[in-house]
Design a protein around this motif. Structure first.
Motif: not given
Length: 621
Positions: A183-201
């Protein structure tokens, strides 16, 4: 050397009294299964923390607080929950072939042997309190349900594939390649995906006293994305460190790492930085999309006139072109766009960067490394022996680098670099203050580009509005009757901000013969500015106001990024008599008394006091 018993140490440190020790020893004699420390805690004579820290001192074994230590989810797989509960131990992390194990009783050799046999690793015990070990077993071995709740609407179906640049140590390599993500790895993956989809720098993982906040930077503005309970801090930081090939055991100093990931068909480079703070390590991940390097000069917000000026100074066979502005103003992107435009099989281009943000095809890129002595100055000297035609120096950080770069331009090289100054002319003053001779500056500089990034109005919710007199007065403009400006109302597309994407605001100083003479003569910043304005330089304020009137951005956004000077501070041109800068007010020149016309030079229509852009032809003057 005689090792004192734990009871004696507790008495010596005044944590318990001799009478309390005798009472505990008597109870231990009646119940051989209980250790003296457990009895002291049960009777309330000492705390678990007192016993654990004293035991650590007695046995010279490090004491650990699991809540503030890195907990590696992959290491937890090596010691299953049943074994951890049997011996009341908790696996923290693995360093090479050594497993760090939290134990309340580090003298329990049977527990150490069982863990060694189950994992095939050497075991190094650390002392921790029994209650914290028990709580950690219950918490970290049952993460699935609470983490699913924490992630909420974050994307969970997509995966993040970590791409290794270089082969790391075998232990970390095995950990990041495991397909069944906890689950922790899923959480980190989701954080990165969330940033990428919102076009975060940038993605910020920030620890606080009682919780951890996740914030992202979108279009230069920070947004709070999520809030996590404090207990996820250690596992998440450890996972990010593993992905970035960083030392998960080191928490006292800052570290830097790099991660390459694939999100479906999208490739991203992540620059990771950790920083020890009051409540734990803060992690910042900068997201770099290699495809962004395909931007050309037509897509960064340049007007035709500005683009023509940049091409004029960038296509010369030799000289120096500087891009200046604060951190995050798009300087590197501008340099990449220029390099992309001028690169050719006929020339040798070498870049010196810290770090390499984007990979450019057919360009030789060098990453500096201060720890090994590969500084900008040292690397630049080496590059000059590599027969370059064009050199890009990531930043002129010191006098030595600046002098070498300027000398390189005088020997027939075209040099691009960046500085941190407020405007174009200030860069000349900055280089002089660094000790660069005036004659060298005058002979070498082709031009200077000052820039900022402003948020663009969202095209999905863009609407006209009539600005207030206060807004117009603050910006120093007046509008023709009935003319309106634009702004975004806020929608799903822009996250209710009214803005989507960013555009550049530019000030381009082309060094003419007259300006070279002024630089060589050590003229003041005001005199050089006046000559640049007379030669047609458009200031940051003027270019920004033009973009406001053209509906690209808003007055509020422009004033957030650029200081809009008051009427008595605003320069729009040069007195034709004394060639010094004049304010927007018409009338006699304050320096020589010569009368200044107040008509627009492009359309000859009268302007009103306070205007820096003609409202009729939108020409800068």
């Amino acid at each position: 050397m005689i090792v004192k018993k734990i009871g004696e140490l507790l008495v010596e440190t005044c944590l318990i009294t001799p009478a309390q020790l005798q009472d505990a020893l008597q109870a231990a004699g009646e119940n051989k299964q209980l250790r003296i420390g457990s009895i002291l805690v049960k009777k309330g004579y000492a705390t678990e923390m007192d016993i654990a820290q004293t035991l650590s001192y007695q046995l010279n074994i490090p004491f650990v607080e699991i809540a503030n230590s890195p907990v590696d989810p992959e290491t937890m797989k090596l010691v299953n929950e049943k074994l951890a509960l049997k011996h009341l131990v908790f696996p923290l992390y693995m360093d090479r072939k050594v497993l760090r194990l939290a134990m309340s009783d580090p003298l329990n050799l049977a527990a150490i042997d069982d863990v060694r046999f189950a994992t095939g690793l050497e075991v190094q015990p650390s002392v921790a309190t029994l209650s914290e070990i028990t709580a950690s077993i219950n918490r970290f071995y049952h993460l699935n349900e609470p983490i699913e709740d924490l992630m909420g609407d974050l994307e969970k179906d997509r995966t993040v594939e970590v791409v290794q640049d270089e082969a790391p140590s075998m232990d970390i390599s095995e950990q990041v390649r495991k397909s069944s993500a906890p689950p922790i790895i899923k959480m980190v993956n989701s954080i990165i995906i969330h940033g990428a989809e919102n076009k975060a720098s940038d993605i910020h993982f920030e620890p606080h006293e009682h919780d951890v906040k996740l914030r992202i930077r979108v279009d230069g503005i920070m947004r709070e994305a999520m809030q996590f309970p404090k207990w996820v801090q250690g596992p998440v930081v450890s996972r990010i460190k593993i992905m970035g090939n960083m030392d998960i055991a080191e928490r006292r100093v800052s570290q830097d790492g790099r991660i390459k990931v694939k999100l479906s068909n999208q490739a991203l480079d992540l620059r990771v930085s950790t920083l020890p703070t009051q409540y734990g390590e803060k992690v910042v991940m900068r997201l770099l999309d290699p495809n962004a390097a395909s931007l050309d000069l037509d897509s960064v917000g340049l007007t035709k006139d500005a683009a023509a000026k940049i091409l004029d100074i960038a296509e010369r066979p030799q000289g120096v072109v500087l891009v200046t502005g604060p951190t995050g103003s798009g300087k590197s992107s501008m340099l990449y766009a220029i390099i992309k435009h001028i690169k050719s099989p006929k020339i040798n281009i070498v870049t010196i960067e810290d770090p390499i943000e984007y990979e450019l095809k057919d360009v030789n890129q060098v990453a500096v490394n201060e720890k090994t002595g590969l500084t900008f100055a040292y690397t630049l000297r080496s590059v000059l022996r590599q027969d370059p035609d064009v050199i890009m120096v990531g930043e002129m950080r010191d006098t030595e680098t600046a002098i070498i770069a300027l000398q390189a331009s005088l020997t027939g090289h075209l040099v691009f670099s960046t500085l941190h100054t407020n405007d174009a002319v200030a860069s000349i003053v900055r280089l002089k203050n660094m000790g660069i001779p005036a004659y060298m500056l005058a002979s070498s500089i082709n031009g200077i580009i000052a820039q900022r990034l402003v948020r663009k109005i969202c095209t999905e919710c863009k609407t006209e509005y009539e600005p207030t007199e206060e807004e117009l007065s603050r910006a120093g403009i007046r509008l023709e009757n009935g003319k309106k400006l634009w702004r975004g109302q806020g929608c799903k597309h822009c996250g209710q901000t009214g803005y989507s994407g960013r555009s550049g605001v530019f000030e381009i100083l082309v060094v003419t013969n007259k300006i070279r003479s002024l630089i060589a003569a050590d003229a003041s910043e005001t005199d050089i500015t006046a000559a640049a304005l007379d030669a047609g330089m458009v200031t940051l304020q003027q270019d920004g106001l033009y973009k406001v009137m053209a509906g690209v951005t808003t007055l509020d956004e422009l004033s957030r990024v650029i200081y809009l000077p008051k009427d008595d501070e605003r320069l729009i041109g040069t007195c034709p008599n004394c060639m010094r800068g004049i304010s927007v007010e018409a009338g006699p020149c304050p320096h020589c008394g010569h009368f200044i016309s107040k008509e627009c030079p492009s359309c000859n229509r009268a302007k009103q006091p306070g205007w820096v852009v003609c409202p009729y032809c939108t020409t800068h003057f």
